[in-house]
Design an enzyme around this catalytic site. Structure first.
Site, mmCIF file in Angstrom:
data_model
loop_
_atom_site.group_PDB
_atom_site.id
_atom_site.type_symbol
_atom_site.label_atom_id
_atom_site.label_comp_id
_atom_site.label_asym_id
_atom_site.label_seq_id
_atom_site.Cartn_x
_atom_site.Cartn_y
_atom_site.Cartn_z
ATOM 1 N N HIS A 1 -4.361 1.735 7.589
ATOM 2 C CA HIS A 1 -2.994 2.281 7.684
ATOM 3 C C HIS A 1 -2.830 3.456 6.698
ATOM 4 O O HIS A 1 -2.309 4.511 7.057
ATOM 5 C CB HIS A 1 -1.995 1.156 7.382
ATOM 6 C CG HIS A 1 -0.552 1.563 7.334
ATOM 7 N ND1 HIS A 1 0.407 1.003 8.159
ATOM 8 C CD2 HIS A 1 0.116 2.447 6.545
ATOM 9 C CE1 HIS A 1 1.590 1.551 7.882
ATOM 10 N NE2 HIS A 1 1.437 2.423 6.899
ATOM 11 N N GLN B 1 3.240 9.906 0.835
ATOM 12 C CA GLN B 1 4.538 9.220 0.951
ATOM 13 C C GLN B 1 5.453 9.533 -0.232
ATOM 14 O O GLN B 1 6.654 9.300 -0.168
ATOM 15 C CB GLN B 1 4.338 7.711 1.093
ATOM 16 C CG GLN B 1 3.642 7.335 2.404
ATOM 17 C CD GLN B 1 3.501 5.839 2.538
ATOM 18 O OE1 GLN B 1 2.528 5.263 2.054
ATOM 19 N NE2 GLN B 1 4.475 5.204 3.154
ATOM 20 N N GLY C 1 0.839 -1.186 0.000
ATOM 21 C CA GLY C 1 0.000 0.000 0.000
ATOM 22 C C GLY C 1 0.875 1.238 0.000
ATOM 23 O O GLY C 1 2.020 1.191 0.455
ATOM 24 N N CYS D 1 6.095 0.169 7.237
ATOM 25 C CA CYS D 1 5.709 1.337 6.443
ATOM 26 C C CYS D 1 6.888 1.694 5.558
ATOM 27 O O CYS D 1 8.021 1.733 6.029
ATOM 28 C CB CYS D 1 5.371 2.497 7.378
ATOM 29 S SG CYS D 1 4.874 3.989 6.510
ATOM 30 N N LEU D 2 6.607 1.964 4.274
ATOM 31 C CA LEU D 2 7.697 2.320 3.356
ATOM 32 C C LEU D 2 8.389 3.615 3.784
ATOM 33 O O LEU D 2 9.527 3.855 3.400
ATOM 34 C CB LEU D 2 7.165 2.453 1.920
ATOM 35 C CG LEU D 2 6.654 1.144 1.300
ATOM 36 C CD1 LEU D 2 6.020 1.409 -0.055
ATOM 37 C CD2 LEU D 2 7.784 0.123 1.167
HETATM 38 NI NI NI Z 1 2.793 3.531 5.727
#
Ligand code: NI
Length: 191
Positions: free
Chosen positions: A136, A51, A46, A94-95
């Site tokens: 998230h 981001q 995701g 999380c990336l």
């Molecule tokens: Ni994330």
């Protein structure tokens, strides 16, 4: 399509509240496709637009397993309409917080209204991994990170670690000697 740079903790942009998308046009679809390629390359399941430093309410997700055909999903202006009382525990990553994983408990099911890649209004009742991923990612649109669901001690520890690492990296760039590329170990379960 293009791979976009992913911003990481402690980048303050991760705390911004994203604004609604006014129109899902070709230009916006290009961003969605770039986000998808960026997420697949990471790899992750995701990704929220913030981001990649774009404060718009858009998410891409693909929870297909490694052996399966990709199943890209696009959620524009997603809104949670309902969540179950039943909870689900998942070890999240999380990336934007690479190589850090902790268990987070969230509602096991969530009903979400959103616009799809064509700008059509849709509703989905997600469960399992998709329910976790959507919650998230929708958190990201509010400037909320999964570490905000952890104890204060754990959260402060990880923020400190990433702040130190970012400072070190900044110093490396400044004197530009000996700058080593850090190799990232990919993990499929990062969002
Ligand atoms: Ni994330």
């Amino acid at each position: 399509m293009a791979i976009l740079p992913i911003i990481e903790l402690p980048d303050p942009r991760l705390r911004r509240v994203s604004t609604p998308v006014e129109r899902v046009d070709d230009e916006f679809r290009k961003l969605l496709d770039d986000m998808l390629e960026t997420m697949h390359a990471a790899p992750g399941v995701g990704l929220a637009a913030i981001q990649v430093a774009i404060a718009k309410r858009a998410i891409v997700a693909d929870i297909a397993g490694e052996e399966e055909q990709p199943r890209p999903m696009f959620f524009v202006n997603p809104e949670i309409l309902w969540v179950s009382e039943e909870l689900r525990l998942h070890r999240e990553g999380c990336l934007s917080i690479p190589e850090y994983f902790e268990e987070v408990e969230r509602p096991a099911r969530a009903r979400v209204r959103y616009l799809d890649r064509d700008g059509a209004l849709q509703e989905i009742e997600a469960d399992g991994l998709l329910a976790t991923v959507l919650q998230h990612e929708i958190d990201h649109l509010e400037g909320v990170l999964f570490i905000d669901h952890l104890s204060r001690l754990k959260r402060e520890r990880v923020i400190k670690k990433f702040t130190k690492a970012a400072r070190r990296e900044g110093e490396d760039h400044r004197d530009s000697r000996d700058h080593k590329e850090t190799k990232r170990v990919p993990d499929k379960a990062v969002v």
